[in-house]
Enzyme design. Structure first.
Site, PDB file in Angstrom:
ATOM      1  N   THR A  56      73.475  66.119  39.039  1.00  0.00           N
ATOM      2  CA  THR A  56      74.745  66.855  39.061  1.00  0.00           C
ATOM      3  C   THR A  56      75.911  65.893  38.874  1.00  0.00           C
ATOM      4  O   THR A  56      75.841  64.725  39.264  1.00  0.00           O
ATOM      5  CB  THR A  56      74.937  67.639  40.382  1.00  0.00           C
ATOM      6  N   VAL A  58      78.957  65.555  40.279  1.00  0.00           N
ATOM      7  CA  VAL A  58      79.586  64.944  41.446  1.00  0.00           C
ATOM      8  C   VAL A  58      78.673  63.874  42.041  1.00  0.00           C
ATOM      9  O   VAL A  58      79.143  62.807  42.441  1.00  0.00           O
ATOM     10  CB  VAL A  58      79.969  66.007  42.500  1.00  0.00           C
ATOM     11  N   CYS A  59      77.396  64.127  42.070  1.00  0.00           N
ATOM     12  CA  CYS A  59      76.451  63.125  42.576  1.00  0.00           C
ATOM     13  C   CYS A  59      76.475  61.881  41.698  1.00  0.00           C
ATOM     14  O   CYS A  59      76.490  60.752  42.192  1.00  0.00           O
ATOM     15  CB  CYS A  59      75.043  63.704  42.646  1.00  0.00           C
ATOM     16  N   GLN A  60      76.496  62.079  40.401  1.00  0.00           N
ATOM     17  CA  GLN A  60      76.567  60.951  39.478  1.00  0.00           C
ATOM     18  C   GLN A  60      77.857  60.165  39.678  1.00  0.00           C
ATOM     19  O   GLN A  60      77.846  58.929  39.687  1.00  0.00           O
ATOM     20  CB  GLN A  60      76.450  61.444  38.037  1.00  0.00           C
TER      21      GLN A  60
END
Length: 164
Positions: A56, A58-60
């Site tokens: 995702t 935001v995680c990246q």
């Protein structure tokens, strides 16, 4: 249990994050070589960035940001934890040139429950909530944050400031 949010909906976790001043729970995670490691195997202090999935945006973004911040953190391991398979974590970090952070997969461990971050009642059930736990070299929690909205990045400044 604690509450975060996934979009407009509340999202419950399996417990509470370790409290500041307490000993961080030990854990067993799997590294990029499919070898198990624990909190005690990390040298020095640790910034543990926990998130749902490396797939995702935001995680990246958080993995990229913590990789950038890691350059200025002496005697500190930045560890990114999700239940993604180590292959996915490795592929993302390699493609992005992220070499200052360590990744750990919780796909076959009780990490999510031990840290109180396993999501229990959303479409992300079984994945991990977005959180940050900072631990000193003796395993004492210096900072913990359950991000109020899973789609929001953590407070990087607060995490780094706790190391001062």
């Amino acid at each position: 249990m604690a509450t975060t949010a996934l979009g407009p909906d509340p999202a419950q976790t399996s417990g509470e994050l370790p409290a500041v001043g307490t000993k961080a729970p030990d854990f067993t995670l799997v590294d990029t070589d499919l070898k198990e490691f624990s909190l005690g195997d990390l040298p020095g202090r640790a910034v543990i960035s926990i998130f749902p999935s490396i797939g995702t945006g935001v995680c990246q973004a958080s993995v990229r940001k913590f990789n950038e911040l890691a350059a200025g953190l002496e005697d500190t391991t930045v560890l990114n934890v999700s239940v993604d398979l180590p292959f996915a974590q490795t592929a993302f970090c390699a493609a992005e040139g992220l070499d200052r952070v360590k990744v750990g997969s919780a796909f076959r461990s009780s990490f999510g429950d031990d840290y109180g971050v396993r999501l229990t009642d959303t479409k992300f059930e079984g994945l991990l909530a977005r959180a940050v736990v900072v631990v000193d070299g003796d395993g004492t929690v210096l900072h913990s944050e359950l991000v109020p909205q899973i789609g929001q990045e953590p407070d990087y400044d607060a995490a780094v400031a706790s190391l001062a």
